[in-house]
Write a protein that holds these residues in place. Structure first.
Motif, PDB file in Angstrom:
ATOM      1  N   ASP A  39      38.354  35.724  25.327  1.00 11.09           N
ATOM      2  CA  ASP A  39      37.128  35.031  24.928  1.00 11.09           C
ATOM      3  C   ASP A  39      36.047  35.051  25.997  1.00 11.09           C
ATOM      4  OD1 ASP A  39      38.243  33.344  26.779  1.00 11.09           O
ATOM      5  OD2 ASP A  39      38.263  31.567  25.490  1.00 11.09           O
ATOM      6  N   HIS A  40      36.309  35.682  27.153  1.00  7.11           N
ATOM      7  CA  HIS A  40      35.289  35.799  28.191  1.00  7.11           C
ATOM      8  C   HIS A  40      35.701  36.915  29.155  1.00  7.11           C
ATOM      9  CE1 HIS A  40      38.317  33.521  30.396  1.00  7.11           C
ATOM     10  NE2 HIS A  40      37.644  33.737  31.523  1.00  7.11           N
ATOM     11  N   TYR A  41      34.764  37.305  29.995  1.00  7.41           N
ATOM     12  CA  TYR A  41      35.073  38.331  30.992  1.00  7.41           C
ATOM     13  C   TYR A  41      35.071  37.722  32.390  1.00  7.41           C
ATOM     14  CZ  TYR A  41      29.972  38.503  31.762  1.00  7.41           C
ATOM     15  OH  TYR A  41      28.668  38.182  32.026  1.00  7.41           O
ATOM     16  N   VAL A  42      35.842  38.338  33.261  1.00  7.47           N
ATOM     17  CA  VAL A  42      35.814  38.045  34.691  1.00  7.47           C
ATOM     18  C   VAL A  42      35.771  39.385  35.408  1.00  7.47           C
ATOM     19  CG1 VAL A  42      37.019  37.070  36.675  1.00  7.47           C
ATOM     20  CG2 VAL A  42      37.113  35.886  34.473  1.00  7.47           C
ATOM     21  N   ILE A  43      34.702  39.625  36.156  1.00  7.59           N
ATOM     22  CA  ILE A  43      34.569  40.867  36.925  1.00  7.59           C
ATOM     23  C   ILE A  43      34.866  40.549  38.384  1.00  7.59           C
ATOM     24  CG2 ILE A  43      33.032  42.737  37.636  1.00  7.59           C
ATOM     25  CD1 ILE A  43      31.372  42.193  35.109  1.00  7.59           C
ATOM     26  N   GLU A  44      35.908  41.157  38.912  1.00  6.57           N
ATOM     27  CA  GLU A  44      36.246  41.015  40.325  1.00  6.57           C
ATOM     28  C   GLU A  44      36.008  42.360  40.989  1.00  6.57           C
ATOM     29  OE1 GLU A  44      40.289  39.602  40.057  1.00  6.57           O
ATOM     30  OE2 GLU A  44      39.621  37.522  40.287  1.00  6.57           O
ATOM     31  N   GLY A  45      35.007  42.394  41.858  1.00  7.37           N
ATOM     32  CA  GLY A  45      34.612  43.658  42.453  1.00  7.37           C
ATOM     33  C   GLY A  45      34.621  43.638  43.966  1.00  7.37           C
ATOM     34  N   ARG A  46      34.576  44.836  44.504  1.00  9.98           N
ATOM     35  CA  ARG A  46      34.528  45.001  45.955  1.00  9.98           C
ATOM     36  C   ARG A  46      33.633  46.186  46.272  1.00  9.98           C
ATOM     37  NH1 ARG A  46      37.467  43.564  50.445  1.00  9.98           N
ATOM     38  NH2 ARG A  46      37.594  45.097  52.139  1.00  9.98           N
ATOM     39  N   THR A  47      32.798  46.045  47.294  1.00  6.44           N
ATOM     40  CA  THR A  47      31.938  47.146  47.712  1.00  6.44           C
ATOM     41  C   THR A  47      31.895  47.228  49.233  1.00  6.44           C
ATOM     42  OG1 THR A  47      29.654  47.988  47.745  1.00  6.44           O
ATOM     43  CG2 THR A  47      29.928  45.604  47.492  1.00  6.44           C
ATOM     44  N   HIS A 117      32.173  52.800  45.344  1.00 12.57           N
ATOM     45  CA  HIS A 117      31.962  53.749  46.434  1.00 12.57           C
ATOM     46  C   HIS A 117      30.599  53.441  47.060  1.00 12.57           C
ATOM     47  CE1 HIS A 117      30.851  57.672  48.215  1.00 12.57           C
ATOM     48  NE2 HIS A 117      32.152  57.872  48.336  1.00 12.57           N
ATOM     49  N   PRO A 118      30.358  53.800  48.323  1.00 11.17           N
ATOM     50  CA  PRO A 118      29.023  53.587  48.913  1.00 11.17           C
ATOM     51  C   PRO A 118      27.892  54.226  48.103  1.00 11.17           C
ATOM     52  CG  PRO A 118      30.579  54.097  50.641  1.00 11.17           C
ATOM     53  CD  PRO A 118      31.323  54.278  49.338  1.00 11.17           C
ATOM     54  N   ASN A 119      28.187  55.316  47.376  1.00 15.96           N
ATOM     55  CA  ASN A 119      27.164  55.947  46.532  1.00 15.96           C
ATOM     56  C   ASN A 119      27.057  55.288  45.158  1.00 15.96           C
ATOM     57  OD1 ASN A 119      26.412  57.757  48.486  1.00 15.96           O
ATOM     58  ND2 ASN A 119      27.706  59.409  47.733  1.00 15.96           N
ATOM     59  N   TRP A 120      27.794  54.178  44.978  1.00 16.59           N
ATOM     60  CA  TRP A 120      27.646  53.302  43.830  1.00 16.59           C
ATOM     61  C   TRP A 120      28.185  53.895  42.531  1.00 16.59           C
ATOM     62  CZ3 TRP A 120      27.215  48.658  45.515  1.00 16.59           C
ATOM     63  CH2 TRP A 120      26.919  47.589  44.655  1.00 16.59           C
ATOM     64  N   PHE A 121      29.348  54.537  42.601  1.00 15.79           N
ATOM     65  CA  PHE A 121      30.156  54.804  41.425  1.00 15.79           C
ATOM     66  C   PHE A 121      31.495  54.117  41.655  1.00 15.79           C
ATOM     67  CE2 PHE A 121      30.752  58.588  44.170  1.00 15.79           C
ATOM     68  CZ  PHE A 121      32.132  58.553  44.355  1.00 15.79           C
ATOM     69  N   PHE A 122      32.343  54.091  40.656  1.00 18.84           N
ATOM     70  CA  PHE A 122      33.602  53.363  40.763  1.00 18.84           C
ATOM     71  C   PHE A 122      34.694  54.239  41.375  1.00 18.84           C
ATOM     72  CE2 PHE A 122      31.795  51.212  36.837  1.00 18.84           C
ATOM     73  CZ  PHE A 122      31.291  50.137  37.555  1.00 18.84           C
ATOM     74  N   GLU A 123      35.205  53.826  42.520  1.00 23.52           N
ATOM     75  CA  GLU A 123      36.376  54.480  43.082  1.00 23.52           C
ATOM     76  C   GLU A 123      37.640  53.995  42.377  1.00 23.52           C
ATOM     77  OE1 GLU A 123      36.415  53.869  47.323  1.00 23.52           O
ATOM     78  OE2 GLU A 123      35.527  55.845  47.636  1.00 23.52           O
ATOM     79  N   PHE A 124      37.607  52.760  41.939  1.00 23.32           N
ATOM     80  CA  PHE A 124      38.728  52.173  41.201  1.00 23.32           C
ATOM     81  C   PHE A 124      38.145  51.326  40.076  1.00 23.32           C
ATOM     82  CE2 PHE A 124      41.432  48.503  40.327  1.00 23.32           C
ATOM     83  CZ  PHE A 124      42.666  49.089  40.097  1.00 23.32           C
ATOM     84  N   PHE A 125      38.730  51.462  38.881  1.00 24.51           N
ATOM     85  CA  PHE A 125      38.247  50.681  37.749  1.00 24.51           C
ATOM     86  C   PHE A 125      39.410  50.366  36.838  1.00 24.51           C
ATOM     87  CE2 PHE A 125      36.564  49.909  33.544  1.00 24.51           C
ATOM     88  CZ  PHE A 125      35.429  49.140  33.792  1.00 24.51           C
ATOM     89  N   ARG A 126      39.566  49.081  36.507  1.00 25.18           N
ATOM     90  CA  ARG A 126      40.614  48.662  35.595  1.00 25.18           C
ATOM     91  C   ARG A 126      40.065  47.589  34.668  1.00 25.18           C
ATOM     92  NH1 ARG A 126      43.134  51.428  36.350  1.00 25.18           N
ATOM     93  NH2 ARG A 126      44.797  51.171  37.865  1.00 25.18           N
ATOM     94  N   SER A 127      40.226  47.768  33.370  1.00 23.91           N
ATOM     95  CA  SER A 127      39.773  46.771  32.395  1.00 23.91           C
ATOM     96  C   SER A 127      40.488  47.035  31.077  1.00 23.91           C
ATOM     97  CB  SER A 127      38.252  46.810  32.236  1.00 23.91           C
ATOM     98  OG  SER A 127      37.803  45.741  31.411  1.00 23.91           O
TER      99      SER A 127
END
Length: 343
Positions: A39-47, A117-127
């Motif tokens: 019923d909702h999303y949680v985005i946990e990210g790292r850069t 990634h420093p160039n702003w694409f996903f090195e890791f993605f899980r959903s």
């Protein structure tokens, strides 16, 4: 987290400086784990890119508009977190400090774990399963490996492919675009990205070669209305561009050279900018040495000019004959030379 309620109409710009290396697996090698939709999303990210005080902005992408919906601070370790609800599964984007490249993701009300990634694409993605499928297509698209004709034939009911066709429509001539659109299943007719594309295709049908070029609402630097009819008697190249568009600025030397070669042979150029910042517009004209007539169509992708000529990308070039009839549409200067010279 800081909620943002203002709307920002930021259309596609020319080139995107986000290039993912071929072979990089954003989903993790051999790991097929997915997260359930709730019923909702949680985005946990790292850069790894997190200057002091930096924030990550979250945008919803719909109707060719990036609408900011949230922002959050990045902690000292480069971590950030969003939590909320999306009214429907849509494409969203993450951006550092509200400027620069955007990392796109398909967001459902499901957990998301990602590393940028420093160039702003996903090195890791899980959903969710659908979000991870979108990421696979997106990596192919970033690396210029997405064959939409092949993919649509294999998965005609894919909402993701509807999005990518709408996003990449500028790459195709009218007939090819219509053919690809017909390859998508009718179950997608109400898809938000496909409905927007269908409107553009309907408009494109009205401005094919041989049709009279429709007038548009544009003004010069003094605010005086500019009419396409003012250029009758010469071939007219309408150059849709903007000072903030990287590919437009890269194409400037070619356009300057073209004008020098053909200005005394019956060609005029009218550059129509979709700039909002008038100072930036004037500075770019001076820097790029545009010596031909200039006009402004404020409103970006929602402007009358963009809507009338079904712009999907800038720069876009429309060549008219001496009587105001459309001769050719292109995104590269080189594609126009034979039509300009009459060969």
């Amino acid at each position: 987290m800081k909620k943002i309620i203002s709307l920002v109409a930021l259309g596609l710009i020319g080139c995107q400086n986000t290039v993912q290396q071929a072979g990089t697996s954003a989903n993790g090698a051999g790991d097929t784990t997915t997260f359930a939709v709730g019923d909702h999303y949680v985005i946990e990210g790292r850069t790894p890119v997190h200057p002091e005080g930096a924030r990550v902005f979250l945008y919803q992408y719909k109707d060719r508009v990036y609408t900011p919906v949230d922002s959050t601070a990045i902690d000292a370790q480069g971590n950030f977190r969003f939590e909320g609800k999306t009214p429907q599964p849509l494409v969203y984007a993450l951006q550092l400090n509200g400027s620069g490249p955007k990392a796109h993701l398909y967001l459902e009300n499901a957990p998301v774990k990602l590393t940028l990634h420093p160039n702003w694409f996903f090195e890791f993605f899980r959903s969710s399963e659908e979000a991870q499928l979108f990421e696979r297509y997106n990596r192919m698209n970033i690396n210029h490996m997405l064959d939409l004709a092949k993919e649509i034939k294999e998965a005609p009911t894919s909402a993701h492919l509807a999005y990518f066709l709408a996003r990449n429509a500028y790459k195709y001539d009218y007939e090819t675009l219509v053919s690809l659109r017909k390859g998508l299943d009718t179950s997608l007719n109400e898809n938000v990205y496909l409905k927007e594309l269908d409107a553009a295709i309907a408009q494109l049908a009205k401005i094919q070669p041989g049709a009279e070029a429709p007038e548009i609402d544009i003004v010069d630097a003094q605010g005086k209305k500019v009419s396409l009819k003012d250029f009758r008697g010469k071939k007219l190249l309408i150059d849709f561009w903007a000072s903030w568009c990287p590919d437009c600025r890269k194409a400037s030397p070619e356009l300057v050279a073209l004008y020098k070669e053909y200005k005394d042979k019956g060609l005029e150029i009218l550059s129509v900018s979709m700039d909002e910042n008038l100072d930036a517009w004037q500075a770019a004209i001076a820097k790029d040495q545009y010596t031909w007539p200039q006009a402004l169509a404020q409103g970006l992708w929602q402007s009358n000019a963009a809507q009338t000529y079904a712009l999907r990308w800038i720069p876009t070039l429309i060549l008219l004959d001496e009587n105001g009839k459309i001769l050719k549409r292109a995104i590269h200067v080189e594609e126009l030379k034979s039509a300009i010279s009459g060969q």
